[in-house]
Scaffold this active site. Structure first.
Site, mmCIF file in Angstrom:
data_model
loop_
_atom_site.group_PDB
_atom_site.id
_atom_site.type_symbol
_atom_site.label_atom_id
_atom_site.label_comp_id
_atom_site.label_asym_id
_atom_site.label_seq_id
_atom_site.Cartn_x
_atom_site.Cartn_y
_atom_site.Cartn_z
ATOM 1 N N LYS A 1 -60.951 -15.006 5.115
ATOM 2 C CA LYS A 1 -59.747 -15.367 5.858
ATOM 3 C C LYS A 1 -59.035 -16.496 5.129
ATOM 4 C CE LYS A 1 -59.457 -15.476 10.806
ATOM 5 N NZ LYS A 1 -60.155 -16.031 11.979
HETATM 6 C C1 E4P Z 1 -59.006 -15.052 14.969
HETATM 7 O O1 E4P Z 1 -58.995 -14.536 13.882
HETATM 8 C C2 E4P Z 1 -58.284 -16.302 15.270
HETATM 9 O O2 E4P Z 1 -58.751 -17.356 14.510
HETATM 10 C C3 E4P Z 1 -58.407 -16.572 16.755
HETATM 11 O O3 E4P Z 1 -58.089 -15.396 17.460
HETATM 12 C C4 E4P Z 1 -57.542 -17.742 17.215
HETATM 13 O O4 E4P Z 1 -57.594 -17.823 18.614
HETATM 14 P P1 E4P Z 1 -57.086 -19.107 19.455
HETATM 15 O O5 E4P Z 1 -55.627 -19.204 19.301
HETATM 16 O O6 E4P Z 1 -57.515 -18.805 20.860
HETATM 17 O O7 E4P Z 1 -57.808 -20.300 18.861
#
Ligand code: E4P
Length: 222
Positions: A84
């Site tokens: 990522k």
């Molecule tokens: C997933 O890849 C993201 O990092 C995650 O869904 C972020 O979620 P949040 O906005 O609830 O922290």
């Protein structure tokens, strides 16, 4: 639409895998911090054993060399690791170079369709618009999901739209209708998707009626 679990909690991942609904996992530094206890790498290695689907591991460096070093290191953990990388100018360069090396990338922190388009062009195979965080600032996060799904379909681009920052079950339905290829959901939302008050009430009622009928039969026989 594929369903990923948005967590670094091994028990949650194990449960969703047992239910037969787990297509992959996304983690991030915040989710890792919530479980802690062991190194990020060892948690990722365990997660990769629980699902053959993509497992996202997030790089935190903000320079290209750092992103490349983290990305290459995580990619060695298991074949289903997806690195990522956050959207940025350096992020685009790192995505392009990792993709050239055959390392799959999920571009994270996407808040506009143009960001998603650039990330896909640079070579990211997963594009993660953050629905809930856009909703939080009074913008319709689902618009980015819908636009990106349409853009990738119109231009026959291979990247998949991964609806992230999902906060409730309606987000999941809306993401599916908007054409998201994947939604990554917290375990709590996955549980909320399972239940309906009428289903739960119906199960209790059927069990009670069954027990009553069996008891009456036993009394008649006895
Ligand atoms: C997933 O890849 C993201 O990092 C995650 O869904 C972020 O979620 P949040 O906005 O609830 O922290």
């Amino acid at each position: 639409m594929k369903i990923f679990l948005d967590t670094a909690d091994i028990d949650e991942i194990r449960t969703a895998a047992r239910w037969g609904v787990l297509d992959g996992v996304t983690t991030n530094p915040t989710l890792y911090a919530k479980v802690g206890g062991s190194s990020y790498e060892s948690i990722l290695a365990e997660v990769c054993k629980l699902t053959p689907g993509p497992v996202s591991a997030e790089a935190v460096s903000d320079d290209v060399d750092g992103m490349l070093e983290e990305g290459r290191r995580y990619a060695k953990i298991a074949p289903n690791i997806v690195v990522k990388i956050a959207m940025s100018e350096n992020g685009l360069e790192a995505i392009s170079r990792l993709a050239d090396e055959g390392i799959k990338v999920n571009c994270t922190l996407i808040f506009s369709s143009n960001q998603g388009l650039l990330a896909a062009k640079a070579g990211a195979s997963l594009i993660s618009p953050f629905v809930g965080r856009l909703d939080d600032i009074n913008q319709d996060g689902m618009i980015v999901v819908r636009e990106l799904a349409e853009i990738f379909a119109i231009h026959e681009m291979d990247a998949e739209v991964l609806a992230a920052s999902i906060r409730h079950p309606q987000h999941v339905t809306q993401a599916a209708l908007a054409g998201a290829h994947i939604a990554t959901v917290p375990f709590k939302v996955l549980q909320q998707m399972v239940h309906h008050p009428l289903t739960d009430k119906g199960i209790v009622q059927f069990k009670a009626d069954w027990d009553k009928a069996r008891a009456e039969l036993a009394a008649r026989k006895g």
